[in-house]
Design a protein around this motif. Structure first.
Motif, PDB file in Angstrom:
ATOM      1  N   PHE A 131       0.822  -1.271  -0.195  1.00  0.00           N
ATOM      2  CA  PHE A 131       0.204  -0.036   0.635  1.00  0.00           C
ATOM      3  C   PHE A 131       0.760   1.525   0.194  1.00  0.00           C
ATOM      4  O   PHE A 131       2.124   0.872   0.238  1.00  0.00           O
ATOM      5  CB  PHE A 131      -0.819  -0.185   1.406  1.00  0.00           C
ATOM      6  N   THR A 132       0.716   2.094  -0.609  1.00  0.00           N
ATOM      7  CA  THR A 132       0.680   3.344  -0.559  1.00  0.00           C
ATOM      8  C   THR A 132       0.066   4.586   0.248  1.00  0.00           C
ATOM      9  O   THR A 132      -1.338   4.568  -0.040  1.00  0.00           O
ATOM     10  CB  THR A 132       1.448   4.375  -2.112  1.00  0.00           C
ATOM     11  N   VAL A 133       0.453   6.037   1.313  1.00  0.00           N
ATOM     12  CA  VAL A 133       0.076   5.967   1.741  1.00  0.00           C
ATOM     13  C   VAL A 133      -0.813   8.024   1.536  1.00  0.00           C
ATOM     14  O   VAL A 133       0.620   8.310   0.698  1.00  0.00           O
ATOM     15  CB  VAL A 133       0.381   6.977   3.722  1.00  0.00           C
ATOM     16  N   LEU A 134      -1.702   8.043   0.816  1.00  0.00           N
ATOM     17  CA  LEU A 134      -2.118   9.002   0.267  1.00  0.00           C
ATOM     18  C   LEU A 134      -2.083  10.686   0.418  1.00  0.00           C
ATOM     19  O   LEU A 134      -1.772  11.966   0.394  1.00  0.00           O
ATOM     20  CB  LEU A 134      -3.531   8.818  -1.264  1.00  0.00           C
ATOM     21  N   SER A 135      -2.609  10.618   2.061  1.00  0.00           N
ATOM     22  CA  SER A 135      -3.271  11.147   2.790  1.00  0.00           C
ATOM     23  C   SER A 135      -2.972  10.729   4.405  1.00  0.00           C
ATOM     24  O   SER A 135      -3.689   9.779   4.372  1.00  0.00           O
ATOM     25  CB  SER A 135      -4.125  12.598   2.390  1.00  0.00           C
ATOM     26  N   GLY A 136      -2.137  11.882   5.113  1.00  0.00           N
ATOM     27  CA  GLY A 136      -2.869  11.004   6.775  1.00  0.00           C
ATOM     28  C   GLY A 136      -1.781  10.637   7.025  1.00  0.00           C
ATOM     29  O   GLY A 136      -0.544   9.981   6.195  1.00  0.00           O
ATOM     30  N   THR A 137      -1.486   9.312   7.617  1.00  0.00           N
ATOM     31  CA  THR A 137      -0.213   8.046   8.625  1.00  0.00           C
ATOM     32  C   THR A 137      -1.227   7.186   8.457  1.00  0.00           C
ATOM     33  O   THR A 137      -2.346   6.897   9.185  1.00  0.00           O
ATOM     34  CB  THR A 137      -0.042   8.855   9.439  1.00  0.00           C
ATOM     35  N   ALA A 138      -0.552   6.002   8.428  1.00  0.00           N
ATOM     36  CA  ALA A 138      -0.808   4.326   8.150  1.00  0.00           C
ATOM     37  C   ALA A 138      -0.711   4.010   9.968  1.00  0.00           C
ATOM     38  O   ALA A 138       0.752   4.138  10.038  1.00  0.00           O
ATOM     39  CB  ALA A 138      -1.156   3.918   7.564  1.00  0.00           C
ATOM     40  N   ARG A 139      -0.973   3.589  10.638  1.00  0.00           N
ATOM     41  CA  ARG A 139      -0.765   2.530  11.624  1.00  0.00           C
ATOM     42  C   ARG A 139      -0.521   0.859  11.164  1.00  0.00           C
ATOM     43  O   ARG A 139      -1.381   0.755  11.473  1.00  0.00           O
ATOM     44  CB  ARG A 139      -0.808   2.889  12.973  1.00  0.00           C
ATOM     45  N   LEU A 140       1.015   0.503  10.991  1.00  0.00           N
ATOM     46  CA  LEU A 140       1.008  -0.678  10.354  1.00  0.00           C
ATOM     47  C   LEU A 140       0.860  -1.505  11.557  1.00  0.00           C
ATOM     48  O   LEU A 140       2.388  -1.257  12.216  1.00  0.00           O
ATOM     49  CB  LEU A 140       1.935  -0.692   9.132  1.00  0.00           C
ATOM     50  N   HIS A 141       1.224  -2.492  11.775  1.00  0.00           N
ATOM     51  CA  HIS A 141       1.048  -3.697  12.734  1.00  0.00           C
ATOM     52  C   HIS A 141       1.901  -4.781  12.115  1.00  0.00           C
ATOM     53  O   HIS A 141       1.102  -5.259  11.500  1.00  0.00           O
ATOM     54  CB  HIS A 141       0.132  -4.080  13.818  1.00  0.00           C
ATOM     55  N   LEU A 142       3.192  -5.262  12.240  1.00  0.00           N
ATOM     56  CA  LEU A 142       3.279  -6.070  11.679  1.00  0.00           C
ATOM     57  C   LEU A 142       4.332  -7.315  13.158  1.00  0.00           C
ATOM     58  O   LEU A 142       4.448  -7.526  14.049  1.00  0.00           O
ATOM     59  CB  LEU A 142       4.187  -6.268  10.900  1.00  0.00           C
ATOM     60  N   GLY A 143       3.150  -7.902  13.451  1.00  0.00           N
ATOM     61  CA  GLY A 143       3.399  -9.001  14.750  1.00  0.00           C
ATOM     62  C   GLY A 143       3.703  -8.153  15.743  1.00  0.00           C
ATOM     63  O   GLY A 143       2.627  -7.762  15.986  1.00  0.00           O
ATOM     64  N   ASP A 144       5.219  -8.247  16.048  1.00  0.00           N
ATOM     65  CA  ASP A 144       4.736  -7.059  17.358  1.00  0.00           C
ATOM     66  C   ASP A 144       5.122  -5.472  17.078  1.00  0.00           C
ATOM     67  O   ASP A 144       5.630  -4.632  17.880  1.00  0.00           O
ATOM     68  CB  ASP A 144       6.485  -7.909  18.847  1.00  0.00           C
ATOM     69  N   ARG A 145       5.614  -5.173  15.757  1.00  0.00           N
ATOM     70  CA  ARG A 145       6.207  -4.181  15.506  1.00  0.00           C
ATOM     71  C   ARG A 145       5.220  -3.159  15.281  1.00  0.00           C
ATOM     72  O   ARG A 145       4.423  -3.895  15.025  1.00  0.00           O
ATOM     73  CB  ARG A 145       7.492  -4.606  14.173  1.00  0.00           C
ATOM     74  N   VAL A 146       5.049  -2.131  15.263  1.00  0.00           N
ATOM     75  CA  VAL A 146       4.422  -0.667  15.059  1.00  0.00           C
ATOM     76  C   VAL A 146       4.787  -0.118  13.930  1.00  0.00           C
ATOM     77  O   VAL A 146       6.495   1.107  14.308  1.00  0.00           O
ATOM     78  CB  VAL A 146       3.494  -0.269  15.802  1.00  0.00           C
ATOM     79  N   VAL A 147       4.357  -0.028  12.580  1.00  0.00           N
ATOM     80  CA  VAL A 147       5.483   1.133  11.368  1.00  0.00           C
ATOM     81  C   VAL A 147       4.817   1.871  11.229  1.00  0.00           C
ATOM     82  O   VAL A 147       2.752   1.934  10.358  1.00  0.00           O
ATOM     83  CB  VAL A 147       6.196   0.320  10.811  1.00  0.00           C
ATOM     84  N   LEU A 148       4.624   3.093  11.115  1.00  0.00           N
ATOM     85  CA  LEU A 148       4.693   4.374  10.792  1.00  0.00           C
ATOM     86  C   LEU A 148       4.532   4.734   9.117  1.00  0.00           C
ATOM     87  O   LEU A 148       5.643   4.996   8.845  1.00  0.00           O
ATOM     88  CB  LEU A 148       4.039   5.542  11.805  1.00  0.00           C
ATOM     89  N   VAL A 149       3.780   4.824   8.157  1.00  0.00           N
ATOM     90  CA  VAL A 149       3.836   4.929   6.802  1.00  0.00           C
ATOM     91  C   VAL A 149       3.098   6.227   6.764  1.00  0.00           C
ATOM     92  O   VAL A 149       2.049   6.265   6.296  1.00  0.00           O
ATOM     93  CB  VAL A 149       3.269   4.077   6.406  1.00  0.00           C
ATOM     94  N   GLU A 150       3.940   7.172   6.267  1.00  0.00           N
ATOM     95  CA  GLU A 150       3.608   8.458   6.201  1.00  0.00           C
ATOM     96  C   GLU A 150       3.152   9.353   4.516  1.00  0.00           C
ATOM     97  O   GLU A 150       3.671   8.164   4.071  1.00  0.00           O
ATOM     98  CB  GLU A 150       4.362   9.308   7.061  1.00  0.00           C
TER      99      GLU A 150
END
Length: 197
Positions: A131-150
């Motif tokens: 996925f690509t973020v068009l606007s805002g910030t997505a919070r991606l949970h991958l197992g125990d990790r949290v990745v913010l995608v802007e």
């Protein structure tokens, strides 16, 4: 003009347009279809009726299907209507009414409800999601990790890792590309399931 005449005109335009898009002359397509160039010219211009057996051969030569050549040209194949799930704050636009030949589905998703910092119900399925973020910030949970995608960033990951995503700090809009397994896991009926299968 009747609907049948309109469709006939559209089919003729599609044949000519596909031929020209491939850079083929009338002679080149006619040879592939085992028709004379003059017959093909009359088919494209409306000077000759198109027989079903000819249409099948022409479609095959153009690298398309008979269904694609004769499909309806109404507004339903132009306007993409959103599917809303108000309770979860999710709106989805599935782009392309039919899955692409490569088995991929493209969807635009707008999420207005923020993802809580706590654990999400994460799911797994075969394949990869992108996925690509068009606007805002997505919070991606991958197992125990949290990745913010802007905005302007993209994420790609193995879907065998437990995963879920949602909005972070306000609404987010993303464009997702899903393979067959991802479509089945995330796009259920008229809603999108961002918290796993």
């Amino acid at each position: 003009m009747t609907q049948e005449t309109d469709l006939d005109t559209v089919v003729r335009q599609r044949i000519k347009g596909l031929r020209q898009a491939r850079g083929w002359s009338l002679d080149a397509l006619a040879a592939r279809c085992h028709l004379s160039p003059s017959s093909l010219s009359r088919i494209e211009t409306g000077g000759r009726r198109i027989a079903l057996d000819q249409l099948t051969v022409i479609a095959r030569a153009l690298g398309t299907t008979l269904d694609a050549l004769v499909e309806s040209a109404d507004d339903d194949d132009v306007v993409i209507k959103p599917h809303r799930d108000e309770s979860r704050g999710v709106t989805t636009w599935v782009l392309g009414g039919e899955r692409s030949p490569h088995g991929m589905t493209v969807a635009k998703i707008r999420i207005t409800e923020p993802v809580e910092a706590g654990p999400l119900r994460q799911g797994v399925h075969p394949g990869r999601d992108w996925f690509t973020v068009l606007s805002g910030t997505a919070r991606l949970h991958l197992g125990d990790r949290v990745v913010l995608v802007e905005t302007g960033q993209a994420a790609e990951f193995s879907t065998m890792v437990p995963h879920a995503f949602g909005a972070h700090g306000g609404p987010v809009e993303v464009l997702v590309i899903l393979d067959h397994d991802g479509e089945r896991a995330h796009l259920h009926a008229s809603t999108v399931d961002l918290t796993g299968p």
